[in-house]
Design an enzyme around this catalytic site. Sequence first.
Site, PDB file in Angstrom:
ATOM      1  N   CYS A 100       0.866  -1.177   0.000  1.00 32.15           N
ATOM      2  CA  CYS A 100       0.000   0.000   0.000  1.00 32.15           C
ATOM      3  C   CYS A 100       0.907   1.233   0.000  1.00 32.15           C
ATOM      4  O   CYS A 100       2.127   1.107   0.117  1.00 32.15           O
ATOM      5  CB  CYS A 100      -0.932  -0.011   1.214  1.00 32.15           C
ATOM      6  SG  CYS A 100      -0.082  -0.325   2.771  1.00 32.15           S
ATOM      7  N   ARG A 136      12.831  -0.197  -3.718  1.00 26.88           N
ATOM      8  CA  ARG A 136      12.089  -0.643  -4.895  1.00 26.88           C
ATOM      9  C   ARG A 136      12.825  -0.202  -6.153  1.00 26.88           C
ATOM     10  O   ARG A 136      13.227   0.962  -6.267  1.00 26.88           O
ATOM     11  CB  ARG A 136      10.705  -0.014  -4.881  1.00 26.88           C
ATOM     12  CG  ARG A 136       9.722  -0.628  -5.869  1.00 26.88           C
ATOM     13  CD  ARG A 136       8.432   0.158  -5.824  1.00 26.88           C
ATOM     14  NE  ARG A 136       7.296  -0.564  -6.348  1.00 26.88           N
ATOM     15  CZ  ARG A 136       6.173   0.043  -6.725  1.00 26.88           C
ATOM     16  NH1 ARG A 136       6.053   1.350  -6.624  1.00 26.88           N
ATOM     17  NH2 ARG A 136       5.176  -0.658  -7.209  1.00 26.88           N
ATOM     18  N   TYR A 178       2.697  11.328 -12.543  1.00 28.87           N
ATOM     19  CA  TYR A 178       1.276  11.572 -12.278  1.00 28.87           C
ATOM     20  C   TYR A 178       1.156  12.312 -10.952  1.00 28.87           C
ATOM     21  O   TYR A 178       2.066  12.265 -10.110  1.00 28.87           O
ATOM     22  CB  TYR A 178       0.494  10.246 -12.215  1.00 28.87           C
ATOM     23  CG  TYR A 178       0.869   9.330 -11.073  1.00 28.87           C
ATOM     24  CD1 TYR A 178       0.185   9.354  -9.858  1.00 28.87           C
ATOM     25  CD2 TYR A 178       1.938   8.429 -11.193  1.00 28.87           C
ATOM     26  CE1 TYR A 178       0.548   8.518  -8.804  1.00 28.87           C
ATOM     27  CE2 TYR A 178       2.298   7.591 -10.154  1.00 28.87           C
ATOM     28  CZ  TYR A 178       1.597   7.637  -8.964  1.00 28.87           C
ATOM     29  OH  TYR A 178       1.972   6.814  -7.934  1.00 28.87           O
ATOM     30  N   ASP A 181      -2.920  -2.649  -2.282  1.00 34.23           N
ATOM     31  CA  ASP A 181      -2.483  -1.643  -3.256  1.00 34.23           C
ATOM     32  C   ASP A 181      -3.220  -0.306  -3.067  1.00 34.23           C
ATOM     33  O   ASP A 181      -3.195   0.555  -3.943  1.00 34.23           O
ATOM     34  CB  ASP A 181      -2.611  -2.131  -4.699  1.00 34.23           C
ATOM     35  CG  ASP A 181      -1.912  -1.197  -5.682  1.00 34.23           C
ATOM     36  OD1 ASP A 181      -0.884  -0.611  -5.315  1.00 34.23           O
ATOM     37  OD2 ASP A 181      -2.416  -1.022  -6.811  1.00 34.23           O
TER      38      ASP A 181
HETATM   39  C1  0GY Z   1       1.305   0.238  -7.651  1.00 32.24           C
HETATM   40  C2  0GY Z   1       1.206   0.452  -9.073  1.00 32.24           C
HETATM   41  C3  0GY Z   1       1.405   1.609  -9.758  1.00 32.24           C
HETATM   42  C4  0GY Z   1       2.060   2.764  -9.292  1.00 32.24           C
HETATM   43  C5  0GY Z   1       3.106   2.812  -8.459  1.00 32.24           C
HETATM   44  O1  0GY Z   1       4.884   3.813  -7.427  1.00 32.24           O
HETATM   45  C6  0GY Z   1       3.932   3.991  -8.161  1.00 32.24           C
HETATM   46  O2  0GY Z   1       3.639   5.079  -8.660  1.00 32.24           O
HETATM   47  O3  0GY Z   1       3.496   1.729  -7.837  1.00 32.24           O
HETATM   48  C7  0GY Z   1       0.948   1.612 -11.151  1.00 32.24           C
HETATM   49  O4  0GY Z   1       0.640   2.696 -11.666  1.00 32.24           O
HETATM   50  O5  0GY Z   1       0.868   0.526 -11.757  1.00 32.24           O
HETATM   51  O6  0GY Z   1       1.848  -0.765  -7.209  1.00 32.24           O
HETATM   52  O7  0GY Z   1       0.857   1.071  -6.910  1.00 32.24           O
END
Ligand code: 0GY
Length: 290
Positions: free
Chosen positions: A28, A120, A45, A246
């Site tokens: 999350c 990550r 974004y 998530d």
């Molecule tokens: C997720 C997936 C997304 C985004 C991110 O770090 C992030 O911006 O993880 C996605 O857009 O697929 O795991 O939250």
Amino acid sequence: MDANYMPFHPNPSKPKYTPPPGAVDAHCHVFGPASVFPYAPERKYTPCDATKEQLFALRDFLGFSRNVIVQATCHGHDNRALVDALKASNDLARGIASVGASVEMDELRALHAAGVRGVRFNFVKRLVDNTPREVFLGIADKIAKLGWHIVVYFEAQDLEDLLPFINQLPTEIVVDHMGRPDLAKGVDHPDFQRFVNLMATNKKVWSKVTCPERLSEQGPPNYDDFVPFARALVHQFPDRVLWGTDWPHPNMTTHVPDDGHLVDMIPRIAPGLGEQEALLVHNPMRLYWE
Ligand code: 0GY
């Protein structure tokens, strides 16, 4: 917030499924609030704020005990919102950070003290600019000294190219969202079997059996096409799978998921009580709290 951004569900349903005591939501995010923790200039974004208080309230509402909060790309390498949430969690949250090539051991130790247990590496092109693999390998060497692990986010079509890199990593490796398979191709397709084979041959690789809302073409509330993929991994690798909501579901375009429905997926992908306890309690506790 971006004009087309879909905010998280304001009023999710109460799940019918009750997680075992001590269950961990192991994927999350927290976003902002931007007034305190501004989003990174290089972000792809701009989400709606999703605060630690809202995350912890959702945790309690869904019947979970702990969170693993993953630094999202909209905050770049600025981990302050993550650290703030970890420190406020009363030891009930751990974190995955995002750091740059120049990160120093002192900074990593401070993150560790706050509850960070991994970094990550993101290969999803719509989310981040390309980072050379040598940079990631340099970071991997540093974080390995702290006993951390590496979370890797990629899409299924990129796995073949990434395999040598993944197999080079010195730590445990957690793959986000089962490596984002194309569910329409079916579990037996070589793309998903490539991922299954990676987990079978490299015992350091774990998978999050997450994100029906992102991967399913059949959609809510049942996300039926997601089930055989997650079920296959839970069945074959019961000790190396993790589950998470998530929340707050960044970048959704098809629908806003109801978190209660996502929790109700758990007994379908992990029907046995022992499987559920491994997925939700023993596995995340081993990786993040021990
Ligand atoms: C997720 C997936 C997304 C985004 C991110 O770090 C992030 O911006 O993880 C996605 O857009 O697929 O795991 O939250």
